[in-house]
Motif scaffolding. Structure first.
Motif, PDB file in Angstrom:
ATOM      1  N   ASP A  22      41.154  38.684  33.979  1.00 35.04           N
ATOM      2  CA  ASP A  22      40.725  39.497  32.828  1.00 35.04           C
ATOM      3  C   ASP A  22      39.986  40.740  33.350  1.00 35.04           C
ATOM      4  O   ASP A  22      38.764  40.783  33.404  1.00 35.04           O
ATOM      5  N   TYR A  23      40.766  41.759  33.707  1.00 31.67           N
ATOM      6  CA  TYR A  23      40.167  42.945  34.346  1.00 31.67           C
ATOM      7  C   TYR A  23      39.318  43.758  33.381  1.00 31.67           C
ATOM      8  O   TYR A  23      38.393  44.463  33.790  1.00 31.67           O
ATOM      9  N   LYS A  24      39.643  43.672  32.073  1.00 30.85           N
ATOM     10  CA  LYS A  24      38.865  44.438  31.091  1.00 30.85           C
ATOM     11  C   LYS A  24      37.416  43.943  31.032  1.00 30.85           C
ATOM     12  O   LYS A  24      36.480  44.745  30.942  1.00 30.85           O
ATOM     13  N   LYS A  25      37.243  42.623  31.087  1.00 31.04           N
ATOM     14  CA  LYS A  25      35.883  42.075  31.056  1.00 31.04           C
ATOM     15  C   LYS A  25      35.150  42.345  32.377  1.00 31.04           C
ATOM     16  O   LYS A  25      33.931  42.515  32.383  1.00 31.04           O
ATOM     17  N   VAL A  26      35.904  42.387  33.468  1.00 34.91           N
ATOM     18  CA  VAL A  26      35.281  42.735  34.750  1.00 34.91           C
ATOM     19  C   VAL A  26      34.709  44.153  34.673  1.00 34.91           C
ATOM     20  O   VAL A  26      33.565  44.403  35.070  1.00 34.91           O
ATOM     21  N   GLU A  27      35.502  45.055  34.135  1.00 31.48           N
ATOM     22  CA  GLU A  27      35.045  46.441  33.979  1.00 31.48           C
ATOM     23  C   GLU A  27      33.866  46.530  33.026  1.00 31.48           C
ATOM     24  O   GLU A  27      32.908  47.275  33.263  1.00 31.48           O
ATOM     25  N   ARG A  28      33.915  45.735  31.947  1.00 33.63           N
ATOM     26  CA  ARG A  28      32.831  45.754  30.958  1.00 33.63           C
ATOM     27  C   ARG A  28      31.518  45.273  31.568  1.00 33.63           C
ATOM     28  O   ARG A  28      30.456  45.881  31.363  1.00 33.63           O
ATOM     29  N   VAL A  29      31.589  44.187  32.333  1.00 33.53           N
ATOM     30  CA  VAL A  29      30.385  43.666  32.987  1.00 33.53           C
ATOM     31  C   VAL A  29      29.814  44.694  33.965  1.00 33.53           C
ATOM     32  O   VAL A  29      28.598  44.923  34.020  1.00 33.53           O
ATOM     33  N   THR A  48      22.951  40.419  40.629  1.00 34.89           N
ATOM     34  CA  THR A  48      23.659  39.310  41.275  1.00 34.89           C
ATOM     35  C   THR A  48      24.306  38.407  40.239  1.00 34.89           C
ATOM     36  O   THR A  48      25.457  37.969  40.389  1.00 34.89           O
ATOM     37  N   TRP A  49      23.570  38.130  39.155  1.00 39.66           N
ATOM     38  CA  TRP A  49      24.133  37.322  38.062  1.00 39.66           C
ATOM     39  C   TRP A  49      25.344  38.025  37.454  1.00 39.66           C
ATOM     40  O   TRP A  49      26.366  37.389  37.178  1.00 39.66           O
ATOM     41  N   ALA A  50      25.262  39.344  37.268  1.00 36.42           N
ATOM     42  CA  ALA A  50      26.383  40.100  36.705  1.00 36.42           C
ATOM     43  C   ALA A  50      27.596  40.044  37.630  1.00 36.42           C
ATOM     44  O   ALA A  50      28.745  39.954  37.166  1.00 36.42           O
ATOM     45  N   THR A  51      27.348  40.061  38.935  1.00 38.72           N
ATOM     46  CA  THR A  51      28.446  39.984  39.897  1.00 38.72           C
ATOM     47  C   THR A  51      29.171  38.653  39.793  1.00 38.72           C
ATOM     48  O   THR A  51      30.416  38.591  39.840  1.00 38.72           O
ATOM     49  N   HIS A  52      28.415  37.568  39.646  1.00 41.32           N
ATOM     50  CA  HIS A  52      29.040  36.247  39.491  1.00 41.32           C
ATOM     51  C   HIS A  52      29.857  36.180  38.198  1.00 41.32           C
ATOM     52  O   HIS A  52      30.938  35.570  38.170  1.00 41.32           O
ATOM     53  N   GLN A  53      29.354  36.813  37.134  1.00 40.18           N
ATOM     54  CA  GLN A  53      30.114  36.842  35.884  1.00 40.18           C
ATOM     55  C   GLN A  53      31.425  37.594  36.075  1.00 40.18           C
ATOM     56  O   GLN A  53      32.479  37.170  35.581  1.00 40.18           O
ATOM     57  N   ALA A  54      31.358  38.724  36.779  1.00 45.61           N
ATOM     58  CA  ALA A  54      32.567  39.504  37.036  1.00 45.61           C
ATOM     59  C   ALA A  54      33.566  38.705  37.872  1.00 45.61           C
ATOM     60  O   ALA A  54      34.782  38.785  37.657  1.00 45.61           O
ATOM     61  N   ASP A  55      33.052  37.924  38.833  1.00 49.33           N
ATOM     62  CA  ASP A  55      33.933  37.092  39.665  1.00 49.33           C
ATOM     63  C   ASP A  55      34.677  36.064  38.812  1.00 49.33           C
ATOM     64  O   ASP A  55      35.864  35.793  39.042  1.00 49.33           O
ATOM     65  N   LYS A  56      33.991  35.494  37.820  1.00 43.18           N
ATOM     66  CA  LYS A  56      34.630  34.506  36.942  1.00 43.18           C
ATOM     67  C   LYS A  56      35.772  35.135  36.145  1.00 43.18           C
ATOM     68  O   LYS A  56      36.853  34.556  36.008  1.00 43.18           O
ATOM     69  N   TYR A  57      35.525  36.345  35.619  1.00 44.43           N
ATOM     70  CA  TYR A  57      36.574  37.023  34.851  1.00 44.43           C
ATOM     71  C   TYR A  57      37.722  37.466  35.757  1.00 44.43           C
ATOM     72  O   TYR A  57      38.892  37.462  35.355  1.00 44.43           O
ATOM     73  N   ALA A  58      37.371  37.856  37.012  1.00 43.49           N
ATOM     74  CA  ALA A  58      38.416  38.266  37.952  1.00 43.49           C
ATOM     75  C   ALA A  58      39.311  37.081  38.326  1.00 43.49           C
ATOM     76  O   ALA A  58      40.523  37.248  38.547  1.00 43.49           O
ATOM     77  N   ALA A  59      38.718  35.880  38.394  1.00 42.84           N
ATOM     78  CA  ALA A  59      39.485  34.679  38.765  1.00 42.84           C
ATOM     79  C   ALA A  59      40.566  34.350  37.744  1.00 42.84           C
ATOM     80  O   ALA A  59      41.607  33.789  38.085  1.00 42.84           O
ATOM     81  N   ILE A  60      40.316  34.725  36.478  1.00 44.70           N
ATOM     82  CA  ILE A  60      41.310  34.449  35.427  1.00 44.70           C
ATOM     83  C   ILE A  60      42.137  35.698  35.093  1.00 44.70           C
ATOM     84  O   ILE A  60      42.936  35.683  34.156  1.00 44.70           O
TER      85      ILE A  60
END
Length: 258
Positions: A134-141, A120-132
């Motif tokens: 940054d798809y590469k960091k979303v994929e990395r997370v 769940t924490w990882a999902t929230h991190q991915a949401d933050k990167y998606a908001a800006i």
């Protein structure tokens, strides 16, 4: 002896990781008992018992498939620990069932805790990167969280194997009796569910004659199950090539340019 146990534990952890990572390779079903149990048998030097336990547990967990948000017992850990128990103690194959079901349920509870907090924490991190954007960091997370989840589960299985069956039994003894009884009832229902799922796919107007033919071969001609399976393979090949030939003939005949 200690070094040998450590190496075996590492190999068991690797077997568990291969099983858990099946979804990353297109759901290859490497997590099924019929796959991981023989691999455990190879690691512990008893492939025959590994195959026998894998076939037995596959029947038990036949209906254990994820449906929607519902997760079944963790069949990978149950199969690995159950197979290890039978091989190392010399118990009968049926003893694997008594250990595999509660272990699989216990590891499922641990996995659900991971999903509740870590993933769940990882999902929230991915949401933050998606908001800006940054798809590469979303994929990395997503990759780190997904692989990390499987790696942790694999380590749990490896550590459980290293600690030994007595420790596992002590942990299981802490579980209230009514929960164990509930798991026993569920374990008894799983094979029936699995057979019902298979029957629903097999019993159709088109396939019912083949099912009846297999039953007649086994019941009245005393053909073993393996022989019936080989006969089914031959029939499937004949039907496949016949349909393939018909499709080719239709393509050749259909010369309508419009």
């Amino acid at each position: 002896m200690s070094n040998n146990l450590f190496i075996q534990s590492l190999l068991i952890t690797l077997v568990a990781f291969v099983g858990y990572m099946h979804c990353f390779w297109g759901s290859t079903m490497n997590n099924r008992p019929i796959i991981v149990a023989p691999l455990v048998g190879l690691v512990l030097g008893d492939l025959k018992t590994g195959i026998m336990v894998g076939a037995t547990l596959e029947l038990i967990f036949l209906g254990a498939v994820p449906i929607g948000a519902s997760n079944p017992p963790d069949i990978t850990s149950g199969a690995i620990i159950g197979t290890s128990f039978v091989i190392l103690t010399g118990q009968k194959v049926g003893a694997a069932v008594a250990l595999a079901v509660p272990v699989a349920t216990l590891v499922l509870l641990f996995d659900n805790l991971q999903m509740m907090f870590t993933l769940t924490w990882a999902t929230h991190q991915a949401d933050k990167y998606a908001a800006i954007g940054d798809y590469k960091k979303v994929e990395r997370v997503a990759r780190i969280a997904g692989i990390g989840n499987k790696l942790i589960l694999s380590l749990v299985v490896g550590i459980a194997f290293y600690l030994g069956v007595p420790v596992i039994k002590d942990v299981l003894a802490m579980i209230p009796e009514f929960i164990i009884n509930g798991m026993d009832v569920a374990a008894g229902m799983l094979p029936a569910i699995g057979f019902a799922m298979l029957a629903r796919m097999i019993i159709t107007k088109e396939l019912s004659p083949y099912l009846l033919a297999g039953f007649l071969l086994a019941a009245y001609v005393n053909v073993p199950v393996f022989g019936v399976a080989l006969a089914g393979l031959v029939i499937a090949a004949l039907v496949f090539f016949k349909e393939l030939k018909q499709q080719k003939e239709q393509v050749i005949v259909d010369d309508n340019e419009f």
